[in-house]
Enzyme design. Structure first.
Site, PDB file in Angstrom:
ATOM      1  N   ARG A  36      47.553  53.287  64.455  1.00  0.00           N
ATOM      2  CA  ARG A  36      46.810  54.407  65.059  1.00  0.00           C
ATOM      3  C   ARG A  36      47.759  55.483  65.585  1.00  0.00           C
ATOM      4  NH1 ARG A  36      41.968  51.096  68.129  1.00  0.00           N
ATOM      5  NH2 ARG A  36      40.691  50.927  66.255  1.00  0.00           N
ATOM      6  N   LYS A 197      24.050  41.251  61.279  1.00  0.00           N
ATOM      7  CA  LYS A 197      22.704  41.426  61.805  1.00  0.00           C
ATOM      8  C   LYS A 197      22.029  42.689  61.322  1.00  0.00           C
ATOM      9  CE  LYS A 197      22.450  40.510  66.289  1.00  0.00           C
ATOM     10  NZ  LYS A 197      23.025  40.680  67.643  1.00  0.00           N
ATOM     11  N   GLY A 347      35.572  49.128  60.599  1.00  0.00           N
ATOM     12  CA  GLY A 347      35.349  47.759  61.086  1.00  0.00           C
ATOM     13  C   GLY A 347      35.705  46.702  60.061  1.00  0.00           C
ATOM     14  N   GLY A 370      32.220  51.584  65.424  1.00  0.00           N
ATOM     15  CA  GLY A 370      30.970  52.020  66.052  1.00  0.00           C
ATOM     16  C   GLY A 370      30.656  53.477  65.760  1.00  0.00           C
TER      17      GLY A 370
HETATM   18  P1  AMP Z   1      28.961  43.298  61.302  1.00  0.00           P
HETATM   19  O1  AMP Z   1      29.853  43.345  62.498  1.00  0.00           O
HETATM   20  O2  AMP Z   1      27.508  43.405  61.609  1.00  0.00           O
HETATM   21  O3  AMP Z   1      29.410  44.235  60.191  1.00  0.00           O
HETATM   22  O4  AMP Z   1      29.074  41.839  60.726  1.00  0.00           O
HETATM   23  C1  AMP Z   1      30.248  41.333  60.182  1.00  0.00           C
HETATM   24  C2  AMP Z   1      30.133  39.847  60.139  1.00  0.00           C
HETATM   25  O5  AMP Z   1      29.058  39.479  59.305  1.00  0.00           O
HETATM   26  C3  AMP Z   1      31.345  39.158  59.596  1.00  0.00           C
HETATM   27  O6  AMP Z   1      31.990  38.515  60.662  1.00  0.00           O
HETATM   28  C4  AMP Z   1      30.773  38.166  58.586  1.00  0.00           C
HETATM   29  O7  AMP Z   1      31.297  36.868  58.764  1.00  0.00           O
HETATM   30  C5  AMP Z   1      29.305  38.153  58.921  1.00  0.00           C
HETATM   31  N1  AMP Z   1      28.485  37.746  57.766  1.00  0.00           N
HETATM   32  C6  AMP Z   1      28.508  38.248  56.535  1.00  0.00           C
HETATM   33  N2  AMP Z   1      27.663  37.572  55.745  1.00  0.00           N
HETATM   34  C7  AMP Z   1      27.092  36.607  56.485  1.00  0.00           C
HETATM   35  C8  AMP Z   1      26.139  35.578  56.229  1.00  0.00           C
HETATM   36  N3  AMP Z   1      25.595  35.422  55.017  1.00  0.00           N
HETATM   37  N4  AMP Z   1      25.797  34.768  57.246  1.00  0.00           N
HETATM   38  C9  AMP Z   1      26.340  34.945  58.475  1.00  0.00           C
HETATM   39  N5  AMP Z   1      27.227  35.887  58.782  1.00  0.00           N
HETATM   40  C10 AMP Z   1      27.610  36.725  57.803  1.00  0.00           C
END
Ligand code: AMP
Length: 389
Positions: A36, A197, A347, A370
């Site tokens: 950074r 999620k 991210g 974010g």
């Molecule tokens: P996010 O921060 O919402 O972008 O989520 C990223 C996270 O989603 C990563 O740590 C992945 O391990 C998780 N992830 C991706 N696919 C799956 C899945 N099928 N089941 C559970 N977690 C998942």
């Protein structure tokens, strides 16, 4: 988005107050990853080359309020001094009479690093008084901290009300490339959303569906959509509270949402779990979806063929575990070979393209997790809105 940049303003002989993102990982008082700091060099050098002096400010970590040496920006200032080859004076605080005196004594070409803005709890409250004191340290405000632009804090938004405010090169680049995903995108435009999620990304899904030709949904998010079309996802991560929303989105998407057709499943949510590949409608009791399977990757390949623009946010599997990383890494390689403009939304997806070894083949990798998500939701970020048009 048409925001003024450091190129649009006369900086000669000016004292420039610049918000940078020096929120770097530290261990034992040392900076362990300085990317950074390196990324901010073009704007810093440009400003100094115009004959300006520079007062830099940033937050670092989450101090509890009040000075705490563990969260000092001194180590970051030293790294910067090494890159610039000139001394960087460390200020004892980010505002106050002593710091004002230091700033006013600066000669063209001189650089001061202010102490962590979060040593003042007012920073995160966007306190105008704190912002006014920060503004007293410069004559022009430059914001080059895109990753903090979604937060209306004194050092990102508040201060911009007291000084002519423009963007730095990093900020400009983020706005340009993320802007391509949301304003007049090239077509065919394929968006890809994954991650854990759906509830975190509903607004992104809804906004991107109004812009893109096809929306690939993978990762944990996909499970809720697959449940919404009547499948039993067994022990997969499903958000019961979002099933109706997923149904409503599918109903109005006009078949433009692409969901996984097969899955790499596991008998436990663990790196060493047993795994196998099945179609998404054949997940046995006691198993859960962890990654997309080979048929889905074929479908992705078909979908991405001929795309002019691909925007990706969120892994399509639990890519932190090697057994469940292949879907995400293969997808990263598909993007690398696509010939399309590829924009990676920060991210986890940024770290996935890096781990897959194809980060340098992407057109643009956003530095803001974010902030890039809020941008893709179609929101105007407060730290951006405050800059001069
Ligand atoms: P996010 O921060 O919402 O972008 O989520 C990223 C996270 O989603 C990563 O740590 C992945 O391990 C998780 N992830 C991706 N696919 C799956 C899945 N099928 N089941 C559970 N977690 C998942």
């Amino acid at each position: 988005m048409n925001k003024k940049t450091v190129r649009d303003i006369d900086l000669k002989g000016k004292r420039v107050l610049m918000r940078v993102d020096f929120n770097v990982p530290m261990e034992g008082g040392k900076v362990t990853d300085d990317k950074r700091i390196k990324a901010s060099l073009p704007t810093i050098k440009f400003v100094l080359d115009q004959g300006a002096s520079l007062v830099l400010m940033s937050h670092l970590g989450r101090p509890k309020g009040g000075f705490d040496p563990e969260f000092s920006l001194k180590a970051a200032a030293n790294v910067l001094a090494g890159y610039l080859g000139i001394p960087v004076q460390m200020a004892p605080d980010c505002v106050g009479p002593e710091v004002e005196k230091m700033a006013k004594a600066l000669k063209p070409g001189g650089v001061i690093m202010l102490e962590n803005t979060r040593f003042h709890p007012e920073e995160e409250k966007n306190d105008p008084e704190l912002a006014r004191k920060m503004a007293a340290l410069g004559e022009v405000f430059v914001n080059d901290a895109f990753g903090s632009a979604h937060r209306a804090h004194s050092s990102t938004e508040g201060v911009a009300h007291f000084l002519p405010a423009v963007s730095g090169f990093l900020m400009e680049k983020e706005l340009e490339y993320l802007g391509r995903a949301t304003t007049n995108p090239e077509h065919p435009y394929i968006a890809i959303l994954g991650g854990a999620k759906i509830s975190d990304k509903i607004l992104v899904v809804e906004n991107l569906l109004t812009k893109c030709d096809k929306l690939i949904i993978g990762g944990g998010m996909a499970n809720t959509f697959l449940t919404a079309i009547g499948l039993n996802m067994r022990d997969s991560l499903v958000e019961a509270g979002s099933i109706d929303t997923a149904k409503a989105i599918l109903a109005k998407s006009g078949n433009r949402i692409i969901l996984p057709v097969d899955a790499v499943i596991a008998d436990k949510f663990e790196a060493e779990a047993n795994n196998k590949i099945v179609d998404v409608d054949k997940i046995p009791a006691g198993w859960r979806m962890m990654d997309v399977g080979p048929k889905t990757l074929e479908l992705y390949k078909e979908t991405l063929k001929g795309a002019k623009l691909i925007v990706w946010n969120g892994p399509v599997g639990v890519f932190e575990m090697p057994k469940f990383a292949e879907g995400t890494f293969s997808l990263a390689r598909l993007l690398a070979e696509s010939g399309a403009t590829t924009v990676i939304g920060g991210g986890d997806s940024a770290s996935a393209v890096k781990k897959a070894g194809v980060a340098n083949k992407m057109t643009f990798v956003s530095t803001g997790g974010g902030a890039s998500l809020e941008f893709l939701e179609g929101k105007e970020l407060p730290g951006v809105a405050a800059l001069l048009d």
